[in-house]
Design an enzyme around this catalytic site. Sequence first.
Site, short mmCIF file in Angstrom:
data_model
loop_
_atom_site.label_atom_id
_atom_site.label_comp_id
_atom_site.label_asym_id
_atom_site.label_seq_id
_atom_site.Cartn_x
_atom_site.Cartn_y
_atom_site.Cartn_z
N ASP A 66 0.84 -1.19 0.00
CA ASP A 66 0.00 0.00 0.00
C ASP A 66 0.88 1.25 0.00
O ASP A 66 2.11 1.16 0.16
CB ASP A 66 -0.97 0.00 1.20
CG ASP A 66 -0.30 -0.39 2.52
OD1 ASP A 66 0.95 -0.44 2.57
OD2 ASP A 66 -1.02 -0.64 3.49
N ASN A 135 -7.91 -1.74 14.14
CA ASN A 135 -9.29 -1.94 13.68
C ASN A 135 -9.43 -3.15 12.75
O ASN A 135 -10.47 -3.35 12.15
CB ASN A 135 -9.81 -0.68 12.97
CG ASN A 135 -9.07 -0.39 11.67
OD1 ASN A 135 -8.14 -1.11 11.30
ND2 ASN A 135 -9.46 0.65 10.97
N HIS A 137 -7.59 -3.72 9.99
CA HIS A 137 -7.23 -3.55 8.58
C HIS A 137 -5.97 -4.34 8.23
O HIS A 137 -5.08 -4.53 9.06
CB HIS A 137 -7.12 -2.07 8.16
CG HIS A 137 -5.94 -1.32 8.68
ND1 HIS A 137 -5.99 0.02 9.01
CD2 HIS A 137 -4.64 -1.68 8.90
CE1 HIS A 137 -4.80 0.42 9.40
NE2 HIS A 137 -3.97 -0.59 9.34
N GLU A 142 -9.97 -1.15 5.06
CA GLU A 142 -10.57 -0.75 6.33
C GLU A 142 -11.87 -1.53 6.55
O GLU A 142 -12.39 -2.17 5.62
CB GLU A 142 -10.84 0.76 6.31
CG GLU A 142 -9.60 1.63 6.08
CD GLU A 142 -8.68 1.72 7.31
OE1 GLU A 142 -8.69 0.82 8.18
OE2 GLU A 142 -7.92 2.71 7.38
C1 F6R Z 1 1.39 -0.99 6.24
C2 F6R Z 1 0.05 -1.56 6.31
C3 F6R Z 1 -0.77 -1.50 7.56
C4 F6R Z 1 0.04 -1.85 8.82
C5 F6R Z 1 -0.85 -1.74 10.05
C6 F6R Z 1 -0.09 -2.04 11.32
O1 F6R Z 1 1.96 -1.24 4.97
O2 F6R Z 1 -0.41 -2.07 5.36
O3 F6R Z 1 -1.85 -2.39 7.43
O4 F6R Z 1 0.54 -3.15 8.70
O5 F6R Z 1 -1.41 -0.47 10.13
O6 F6R Z 1 0.87 -1.05 11.51
P1 F6R Z 1 1.94 -1.18 12.68
O7 F6R Z 1 2.81 -2.33 12.32
O8 F6R Z 1 2.66 0.13 12.66
O9 F6R Z 1 1.18 -1.41 13.94
#
Ligand code: F6R
Length: 258
Positions: A66, A135, A137, A142
């Site tokens: 992403d 959440n 995702h 989302e």
């Molecule tokens: C990042 C992504 C997000 C993160 C998620 C967890 O490329 O796709 O889904 O994996 O927000 O983020 P952290 O690891 O910072 O808790």
Amino acid sequence: MITLVKNHHGLVADALVARVRDALVCRSNPVIGLATGRTPLLAYATLAAQSRDLPGLDRATFVMLDEYLGLPTDSPDRFANVLRKHVLGPLGLDDSRLVRLNPDAADLGLECERFEGRLRELGGVDLQILGIGTNGHIGFNEPGAHGDSRTRVVRLDDSTIADNTSALISADEVPRYAITQGLGTILDAKEIVLAATGVSKAEIIAELVDGGVDEKVPASVLRHHPNTTVIADQDAAGRLIGHVSEKSHPVSSMQVSR
Ligand code: F6R
């Protein structure tokens, strides 16, 4: 879905690195999908430390999961820059080895199609590394995202924007939009490893592992995937009630040779 519980973040990172090494060795032209965020950074640092001893690296292609929209090209928060800094650079690889999602494309719809086409040309992703948002995702799919969604532009959930407000390094304005691989795109990967660390992930990991498939928890679509492993540290696994496939021994009960 297999769930592994490790004693601490370092062991989660080691387990991720072991999966990457396996993909590099076992696949003829390994295609590895990389999440950003805080969770995989330790694994990326461990990989970087092993850069001289990574068989298959010369045949590997890395793929973005992403990317934010609206950040300047040189922003350290752009995921392409994060991956350059923590993965490509330390492994001595140039940009041609990263399949990017370009947030500056004039036509973002076409950019999403180009990206999906590139994945098809490569024969799909062999190993996709994921983190998980509080959440639920994965990528930036989302709550409410459809299980068959493909790469597209999305609006970030308010809770993600709130989480990012403290996490982003330099953004004056926290991005509201992103491009993300869809849930269907992620499910096409041959193997998926989702890593989670810290108490802030305990609730969502319990929902993922002990709950059913529910659009309110996007990661729950991984239950439909035949080769997914969730690797959590003890804090993130703290609210699990069942289905744990393997638990490493607590440090206190391990036998120590002197
Ligand atoms: C990042 C992504 C997000 C993160 C998620 C967890 O490329 O796709 O889904 O994996 O927000 O983020 P952290 O690891 O910072 O808790």
